[in-house]
Scaffold this active site. Structure first.
Site, short mmCIF file in Angstrom:
data_model
loop_
_atom_site.label_atom_id
_atom_site.label_comp_id
_atom_site.label_asym_id
_atom_site.label_seq_id
_atom_site.Cartn_x
_atom_site.Cartn_y
_atom_site.Cartn_z
N ASN A 7 12.91 84.27 93.09
CA ASN A 7 13.49 83.94 91.79
C ASN A 7 13.61 82.42 91.69
O ASN A 7 14.47 81.82 92.31
CB ASN A 7 14.87 84.61 91.67
CG ASN A 7 15.56 84.24 90.36
OD1 ASN A 7 14.95 83.68 89.45
ND2 ASN A 7 16.85 84.55 90.27
N TRP A 8 12.70 81.85 90.91
CA TRP A 8 12.65 80.38 90.83
C TRP A 8 13.63 79.81 89.80
O TRP A 8 13.75 78.58 89.68
CB TRP A 8 11.22 79.93 90.53
CG TRP A 8 10.29 80.10 91.69
CD1 TRP A 8 10.64 80.38 92.99
CD2 TRP A 8 8.86 80.00 91.68
NE1 TRP A 8 9.52 80.46 93.78
CE2 TRP A 8 8.41 80.23 93.00
CE3 TRP A 8 7.92 79.75 90.69
CZ2 TRP A 8 7.06 80.21 93.34
CZ3 TRP A 8 6.57 79.73 91.03
CH2 TRP A 8 6.16 79.96 92.34
N LYS A 9 14.22 80.68 89.00
CA LYS A 9 15.18 80.22 87.98
C LYS A 9 14.52 79.12 87.12
O LYS A 9 13.31 79.19 86.89
CB LYS A 9 16.48 79.75 88.64
CG LYS A 9 16.97 80.77 89.67
CD LYS A 9 18.32 80.51 90.25
CE LYS A 9 18.64 81.59 91.26
NZ LYS A 9 20.01 81.51 91.78
N HIS A 102 20.70 89.49 85.92
CA HIS A 102 21.07 88.53 86.98
C HIS A 102 22.44 87.92 86.63
O HIS A 102 22.74 87.69 85.45
CB HIS A 102 20.01 87.43 87.08
CG HIS A 102 20.20 86.55 88.27
ND1 HIS A 102 21.14 85.55 88.28
CD2 HIS A 102 19.62 86.55 89.49
CE1 HIS A 102 21.12 84.95 89.47
NE2 HIS A 102 20.20 85.54 90.23
N GLU A 151 23.68 91.36 94.37
CA GLU A 151 23.78 89.91 94.49
C GLU A 151 25.21 89.48 94.24
O GLU A 151 25.60 89.29 93.07
CB GLU A 151 22.85 89.24 93.48
CG GLU A 151 21.38 89.51 93.73
CD GLU A 151 20.54 88.32 93.30
OE1 GLU A 151 19.77 87.83 94.13
OE2 GLU A 151 20.68 87.87 92.15
N GLY A 157 23.27 80.88 96.07
CA GLY A 157 23.02 79.44 96.09
C GLY A 157 24.01 78.63 96.93
O GLY A 157 24.06 77.41 96.83
N SER A 187 21.61 83.73 98.96
CA SER A 187 21.50 82.86 100.14
C SER A 187 20.70 83.49 101.28
O SER A 187 20.99 83.24 102.46
CB SER A 187 22.89 82.42 100.61
OG SER A 187 23.51 81.62 99.62
N GLY A 208 16.24 83.10 96.18
CA GLY A 208 16.23 82.00 95.22
C GLY A 208 15.82 80.70 95.91
O GLY A 208 14.63 80.42 96.10
P1 PGA Z 1 19.83 82.07 96.26
O1 PGA Z 1 19.56 82.78 94.84
O2 PGA Z 1 18.83 82.66 97.23
O3 PGA Z 1 19.62 80.63 96.02
O4 PGA Z 1 21.23 82.41 96.65
C1 PGA Z 1 19.36 84.15 94.78
C2 PGA Z 1 19.37 84.64 93.35
O5 PGA Z 1 20.14 84.11 92.54
O6 PGA Z 1 18.61 85.54 92.99
#
Ligand code: PGA
Length: 225
Positions: A7-9, A102, A151, A157, A187, A208
């Protein structure tokens, strides 16, 4: 089949993506064991870039077996005068997966359970597989969503991934139907991913931050097999 989702956001430009896809393709093509796993459909990799780059992912990763694009969200509207929206029907000719609900969509864009239910139903109607993200038991799960990603929003993050035991407890508390595949995200990175997979209870990982670097993501993929 296991799932590995990136998930690159809102964190990549076209230039970044061209560099990422060429490095990742090179890494995967040099990794016969991973290639074999992808070919045998033991692993499904889904890359979720920003919307304008879904087609770029399709084109640039076309050579890699079982690596597909996915959207980060989809409209809760079926069709009509909704400026800026992308409908499931429009998406369906480009991608076969979409993240839905999400926590960042729920928090920053105020998506409600009603929106999320519509997104799931419209995705299914358009033959898109929804990947429903839930933050805990207070978020609804829907029988139409057969991929559920847990999640915990306070772990996203942060580098502080959730304890394996807590993730397994959440899986039990969600009381999922037996055909539902349960995924974990928040994470996830190389040092902690094995703990989830070793349980045999977690069908995949949603990544992410650690997916933004192609060689790190390639290593994560390698550890999925
Ligand atoms: P993260 O993000 O791996 O940076 O925690 C995961 C997500 O939001 O899908």
């Amino acid at each position: 089949m296991k799932y590995l989702i990136a998930n690159w956001k809102a964190q990549m430009t076209l230039m970044d993506i061209m560099n990422w896809t060429s490095a990742f393709t090179k890494d995967v093509k040099g990794n016969n064991q991973l290639l074999q796993h992808l070919q045998d459909k033991k692993l499904q990799i889904i890359i979720c870039p920003p919307y304008p780059f879904l087609m770029t992912i399709n084109e640039e990763l076309n050579d890699l077996p079982n690596v597909l694009s996915g959207a980060q969200t989809v409209s809760s509207k079926e069709e009509g005068k909704y400026t800026g929206e992308v409908t499931a029907r429009a998406l369906s000719s480009i991608s076969k997966y979409a993240l839905i609900g999400h926590s960042e969509r729920r928090q920053h864009f105020h998506e409600t359970d009603i929106d999320i239910k519509e997104q799931i139903l419209l995705s299914k109607k358009a033959l898109i597989e929804p990947i429903l993200c839930v933050r805990g038991t207070h978020d609804n799960v829907y029988p139409e969503a057969t991929l559920i990603a847990y999640e915990p929003s306070d772990a996203i993050g942060t580098g502080n991934n959730a304890e394996v035991a807590d993730v397994l407890k959440m899986k039990a508390d969600l009381k999922l139907q037996s055909h539902v595949q349960f995924l974990y995200g928040a994470s996830v990175d190389l040092p902690n991913m094995k703990g989830y997979l070793e349980t045999g209870e977690i069908a995949g990982l949603l990544v992410g931050t650690a997916s933004l670097d192609p060689s790190r993501f390639h290593q994560i993929a390698t550890h999925m097999i």
